[in-house]
Design a protein around this motif. Sequence first.
Motif, PDB file in Angstrom:
ATOM      1  N   GLN A  89      48.418 -37.204  98.848  1.00 53.51           N
ATOM      2  CA  GLN A  89      47.593 -38.581  98.860  1.00 53.51           C
ATOM      3  C   GLN A  89      47.814 -39.585  97.311  1.00 53.51           C
ATOM      4  OE1 GLN A  89      44.219 -38.070 100.509  1.00 53.51           O
ATOM      5  NE2 GLN A  89      44.844 -37.887 102.911  1.00 53.51           N
ATOM      6  N   VAL A  90      47.651 -38.824  95.796  1.00 59.00           N
ATOM      7  CA  VAL A  90      47.430 -39.155  95.489  1.00 59.00           C
ATOM      8  C   VAL A  90      48.978 -39.401  94.814  1.00 59.00           C
ATOM      9  CG1 VAL A  90      47.001 -38.850  92.891  1.00 59.00           C
ATOM     10  CG2 VAL A  90      45.164 -38.289  94.330  1.00 59.00           C
ATOM     11  N   VAL A  91      49.379 -38.365  94.961  1.00 57.84           N
ATOM     12  CA  VAL A  91      51.146 -38.654  94.316  1.00 57.84           C
ATOM     13  C   VAL A  91      51.753 -39.766  95.830  1.00 57.84           C
ATOM     14  CG1 VAL A  91      53.627 -37.612  94.987  1.00 57.84           C
ATOM     15  CG2 VAL A  91      51.514 -35.896  93.963  1.00 57.84           C
ATOM     16  N   TRP A  92      51.203 -40.188  96.788  1.00 55.62           N
ATOM     17  CA  TRP A  92      51.567 -40.984  97.670  1.00 55.62           C
ATOM     18  C   TRP A  92      51.507 -42.583  97.046  1.00 55.62           C
ATOM     19  CZ3 TRP A  92      55.907 -42.568  99.622  1.00 55.62           C
ATOM     20  CH2 TRP A  92      56.164 -43.772 100.437  1.00 55.62           C
ATOM     21  N   VAL A  93      50.463 -42.506  96.325  1.00 55.17           N
ATOM     22  CA  VAL A  93      49.424 -43.613  96.171  1.00 55.17           C
ATOM     23  C   VAL A  93      50.243 -44.470  94.952  1.00 55.17           C
ATOM     24  CG1 VAL A  93      47.270 -44.525  95.670  1.00 55.17           C
ATOM     25  CG2 VAL A  93      47.370 -43.704  97.614  1.00 55.17           C
ATOM     26  N   VAL A  94      50.667 -43.704  93.884  1.00 54.26           N
ATOM     27  CA  VAL A  94      51.021 -43.286  92.811  1.00 54.26           C
ATOM     28  C   VAL A  94      52.261 -43.969  93.099  1.00 54.26           C
ATOM     29  CG1 VAL A  94      51.953 -42.038  90.476  1.00 54.26           C
ATOM     30  CG2 VAL A  94      50.129 -41.815  91.261  1.00 54.26           C
ATOM     31  N   ALA A  95      53.174 -43.359  93.843  1.00 53.19           N
ATOM     32  CA  ALA A  95      54.821 -43.750  94.250  1.00 53.19           C
ATOM     33  C   ALA A  95      54.970 -45.394  94.360  1.00 53.19           C
ATOM     34  CB  ALA A  95      55.355 -42.769  94.652  1.00 53.19           C
TER      35      ALA A  95
END
Length: 102
Positions: A13-19
């Motif tokens: 989820q964090v990776v997706w939000v950062v992207a």
Amino acid sequence: MSRSSAVRTRVAQVVWVVAVVCALLLAVGALLIALDANQHNALVKFVLDAADVLDLEVFSRGNGIFEFHGGDAATKNALANWGLAAIAYLVVGRVLERVIRP
């Protein structure tokens, strides 16, 4: 759900939000260039500086994949190169999110 699955889900989820945030900064930066926003404004300067860092030199305004010349070249360069960079961040972010998620 095991502890490792919960951690992997949270990291995905964090990776997706950062992207998404990176893509949003690039898209808003391109929009600010197109609207000829006041670059002396602190918020506009912050967004444009962040987009310049996120473009990874491959998609830069001045020396990116597309290089337009003539009238409105700066606007065309920003829209084309930063638009592609935003799409790249979304695609890579989604792929990484799917790989990381259990």
